[in-house]
Motif scaffolding. Structure first.
Motif, PDB file in Angstrom:
ATOM      1  N   ALA A 138      86.161 -79.215  80.730  1.00  0.00           N
ATOM      2  CA  ALA A 138      84.771 -79.316  81.322  1.00  0.00           C
ATOM      3  C   ALA A 138      84.816 -79.631  82.685  1.00  0.00           C
ATOM      4  N   PHE A 139      85.887 -80.021  83.276  1.00  0.00           N
ATOM      5  CA  PHE A 139      85.953 -80.050  84.790  1.00  0.00           C
ATOM      6  C   PHE A 139      87.189 -79.416  85.376  1.00  0.00           C
ATOM      7  N   GLY A 140      87.484 -78.392  84.348  1.00  0.00           N
ATOM      8  CA  GLY A 140      88.640 -77.530  85.111  1.00  0.00           C
ATOM      9  C   GLY A 140      88.400 -76.162  85.908  1.00  0.00           C
ATOM     10  N   GLY A 141      87.140 -76.117  86.190  1.00  0.00           N
ATOM     11  CA  GLY A 141      86.889 -74.845  86.994  1.00  0.00           C
ATOM     12  C   GLY A 141      86.419 -75.123  88.357  1.00  0.00           C
ATOM     13  N   LEU A 142      86.052 -74.199  89.262  1.00  0.00           N
ATOM     14  CA  LEU A 142      85.579 -74.210  90.423  1.00  0.00           C
ATOM     15  C   LEU A 142      84.201 -74.718  90.543  1.00  0.00           C
ATOM     16  N   ARG A 143      83.926 -75.529  91.090  1.00  0.00           N
ATOM     17  CA  ARG A 143      82.493 -76.043  91.536  1.00  0.00           C
ATOM     18  C   ARG A 143      81.860 -74.840  91.876  1.00  0.00           C
ATOM     19  N   GLY A 144      80.611 -74.685  91.390  1.00  0.00           N
ATOM     20  CA  GLY A 144      79.648 -73.841  91.819  1.00  0.00           C
ATOM     21  C   GLY A 144      79.826 -72.268  91.335  1.00  0.00           C
ATOM     22  N   ASP A 145      81.023 -72.014  90.469  1.00  0.00           N
ATOM     23  CA  ASP A 145      81.460 -70.870  89.948  1.00  0.00           C
ATOM     24  C   ASP A 145      80.672 -70.532  88.677  1.00  0.00           C
ATOM     25  N   MET A 146      79.375 -70.513  88.653  1.00  0.00           N
ATOM     26  CA  MET A 146      78.628 -70.206  87.369  1.00  0.00           C
ATOM     27  C   MET A 146      78.966 -69.190  86.427  1.00  0.00           C
ATOM     28  N   ASN A 147      79.452 -68.237  86.829  1.00  0.00           N
ATOM     29  CA  ASN A 147      79.936 -66.947  86.064  1.00  0.00           C
ATOM     30  C   ASN A 147      81.585 -67.072  85.619  1.00  0.00           C
ATOM     31  N   ASN A 148      82.263 -68.109  85.991  1.00  0.00           N
ATOM     32  CA  ASN A 148      83.547 -68.140  85.818  1.00  0.00           C
ATOM     33  C   ASN A 148      84.522 -67.299  86.055  1.00  0.00           C
ATOM     34  N   ASP A 149      84.179 -66.515  87.134  1.00  0.00           N
ATOM     35  CA  ASP A 149      85.080 -65.287  87.423  1.00  0.00           C
ATOM     36  C   ASP A 149      85.949 -65.813  88.740  1.00  0.00           C
ATOM     37  N   GLY A 150      86.126 -66.735  88.807  1.00  0.00           N
ATOM     38  CA  GLY A 150      87.204 -67.434  90.103  1.00  0.00           C
ATOM     39  C   GLY A 150      86.725 -67.285  91.325  1.00  0.00           C
ATOM     40  N   ASN A 151      85.509 -66.859  91.456  1.00  0.00           N
ATOM     41  CA  ASN A 151      84.961 -66.612  92.833  1.00  0.00           C
ATOM     42  C   ASN A 151      83.411 -67.435  92.733  1.00  0.00           C
ATOM     43  N   ARG A 152      83.104 -67.910  94.133  1.00  0.00           N
ATOM     44  CA  ARG A 152      81.723 -68.284  94.290  1.00  0.00           C
ATOM     45  C   ARG A 152      81.319 -67.508  95.371  1.00  0.00           C
ATOM     46  N   ASP A 153      80.154 -66.876  94.868  1.00  0.00           N
ATOM     47  CA  ASP A 153      79.514 -65.561  95.367  1.00  0.00           C
ATOM     48  C   ASP A 153      78.200 -65.548  95.138  1.00  0.00           C
ATOM     49  N   GLY A 154      77.579 -64.554  95.622  1.00  0.00           N
ATOM     50  CA  GLY A 154      76.195 -64.154  95.244  1.00  0.00           C
ATOM     51  C   GLY A 154      75.768 -63.882  93.769  1.00  0.00           C
ATOM     52  N   ASP A 155      76.719 -63.658  93.168  1.00  0.00           N
ATOM     53  CA  ASP A 155      76.811 -63.293  91.807  1.00  0.00           C
ATOM     54  C   ASP A 155      76.437 -64.904  90.965  1.00  0.00           C
ATOM     55  N   ASP A 156      76.721 -65.858  91.491  1.00  0.00           N
ATOM     56  CA  ASP A 156      76.776 -67.341  90.968  1.00  0.00           C
ATOM     57  C   ASP A 156      75.222 -67.820  91.062  1.00  0.00           C
ATOM     58  N   ILE A 157      74.455 -67.432  92.196  1.00  0.00           N
ATOM     59  CA  ILE A 157      73.167 -68.034  92.593  1.00  0.00           C
ATOM     60  C   ILE A 157      72.086 -68.099  91.397  1.00  0.00           C
ATOM     61  N   GLN A 158      71.772 -67.009  91.070  1.00  0.00           N
ATOM     62  CA  GLN A 158      70.776 -66.964  89.975  1.00  0.00           C
ATOM     63  C   GLN A 158      70.984 -67.857  88.736  1.00  0.00           C
TER      64      GLN A 158
END
Length: 92
Positions: free
Chosen positions: A21-41
């Motif tokens: 449950a807490f293993g991913g990146l904060r803010g990485d909504m699509n779990n692709d390993g990046n935080r970018d514009g694709d996560d905002i929506q």
């Protein structure tokens, strides 16, 4: 690893059981390993309607790490997107 995540949404307590449950990146909504514009929506959708989110999305959207899904998660999300939070603090 099984764990539980407890979140408060509008005064309602959610107890979520999940693996990693807490293993991913904060803010990485699509779990692709990046935080970018694709996560905002999806970030906005989860804040507006958290009951439709997965456990992983709920954990990722809690960017303030206070186990609350509130407007207080927006500033840390912006900081994460802009790279203003050092990498060692941006991972769960």
């Amino acid at each position: 690893m099984n764990s539980q995540a407890i979140f408060t949404v509008g005064g309602i307590v959610l107890l979520l059981a999940a693996s990693q449950a807490f293993g991913g990146l904060r803010g990485d909504m699509n779990n692709d390993g990046n935080r970018d514009g694709d996560d905002i929506q999806r970030f906005v959708e989860v804040l507006v309607s958290p009951f439709d989110a997965t456990v992983e999305e709920t954990c990722a959207a809690d960017t303030s790490e206070d186990r609350l899904l509130t407007i207080e998660d927006v500033p840390p999300m912006v900081q994460l997107l802009l790279g203003l939070i050092p990498p060692q603090y941006a991972v769960r």
